[in-house]
Write a protein that holds these residues in place. Structure first.
Motif, short mmCIF file in Angstrom:
data_model
loop_
_atom_site.label_atom_id
_atom_site.label_comp_id
_atom_site.label_asym_id
_atom_site.label_seq_id
_atom_site.Cartn_x
_atom_site.Cartn_y
_atom_site.Cartn_z
N ALA A 97 0.66 -1.38 0.11
CA ALA A 97 0.07 0.03 -0.05
C ALA A 97 0.74 1.28 -0.04
N MET A 98 1.95 1.16 0.82
CA MET A 98 2.67 2.33 0.94
C MET A 98 3.44 2.83 -0.59
N GLN A 99 4.05 1.66 -1.20
CA GLN A 99 4.60 1.82 -2.56
C GLN A 99 3.57 2.41 -3.47
N GLU A 100 2.30 1.89 -3.49
CA GLU A 100 0.95 2.57 -4.39
C GLU A 100 1.04 3.89 -3.93
N LEU A 101 1.00 4.23 -2.80
CA LEU A 101 0.72 5.71 -2.37
C LEU A 101 1.96 6.51 -2.82
N GLY A 102 3.08 5.96 -2.79
CA GLY A 102 4.42 6.71 -2.94
C GLY A 102 4.91 7.01 -1.45
N ALA A 103 4.75 6.38 -0.30
CA ALA A 103 4.85 6.83 0.92
C ALA A 103 6.02 5.80 1.25
#
Length: 222
Positions: A153-159
């Motif tokens: 999820a963080m990767q998809e958010l750019g977080a």
């Protein structure tokens, strides 16, 4: 103002899904001539994914029958996908909380041990564009408390870990956040009580949606 990405659990955190989970589980139990479970029992069984819910709900003599548990897991998935939204609803204040944190520049994802199809369907119906990413249980990725789903999820958010926070209602969520290396806010309207969450390592708590909103906005000021 610092950028913040908030990763939310779903069941017991954003949505009250307990009645639909109970009804679906009890349907499967009745189909197999097993005793049904109470709401409090189902409440104590959830958090580690649907397969674990099935294991915990069946009579003890069947808990270690892997083939049978797999069958019930598949049966549950088919039934629940068609009945996941009968009694389910957002907790009071959820939508306004999401609107307010979005207005303060906080982007949101959902990561749930619920079946992926149901997670995406419920997220789309109730939250629409308020939620950028919604990830549920699927065979190719380890579920919580392993860090994989949150990292995806963080990767998809750019977080990254420096600008992310995790919000959930259970001991599984506390352990998940720890495994990722994120701070965790434990909400107190879900499936576990405050004392139990403290015993499981919980340190930050929100007792209302308003309180959660304030805590998340304050994180953007640190």
């Amino acid at each position: 103002m610092a950028k913040l990405y908030a990763i939310f659990d779903l069941d017991g955190t954003l949505l009250d899904t307990l009645d639909d989970l109970m009804d679906s589980m009890n349907y499967i139990l009745k189909e197999n001539d097993f005793p049904t479970r109470t709401k409090d029992e189902i409440k104590s069984f959830v958090g580690n994914g649907i397969r674990k819910l099935v294991e915990r709900a069946v009579p003890k003599e069947f808990k270690n029958d892997e083939v049978f548990i797999d069958k019930l897991y598949n049966d549950f998935g088919k039934y629940y996908n068609l009945h996941s939204d009968i009694k389910t609803a957002p907790y009071k204040g959820t939508l306004s909380m999401l609107d307010e944190i979005k207005a303060n520049g906080i982007e949101v994802a959902i990561v749930s041990n619920k079946i992926d199809k149901a997670v995406k369907s419920l997220s789309s119906k109730y939250f629409g564009g308020k939620i950028k990413v919604a990830i549920g249980e699927k065979p190719e990725i380890r579920h919580k408390p392993e860090p994989d789903m949150v990292l995806m999820a963080m990767q998809e958010l750019g977080a990254d870990k420096s600008n992310s926070i995790y919000i959930g209602d259970s001991e599984v969520d506390i352990q998940t956040a720890s495994n990722v290396g994120l701070p965790c806010i434990s909400v107190l309207w879900g499936f576990r009580d405050e004392q139990y969450l403290k015993e499981c390592g919980g340190k930050l708590f929100a007792d209302s949606m308003k309180n959660l909103t304030e805590k998340l906005i304050n994180f953007t000021k640190n």
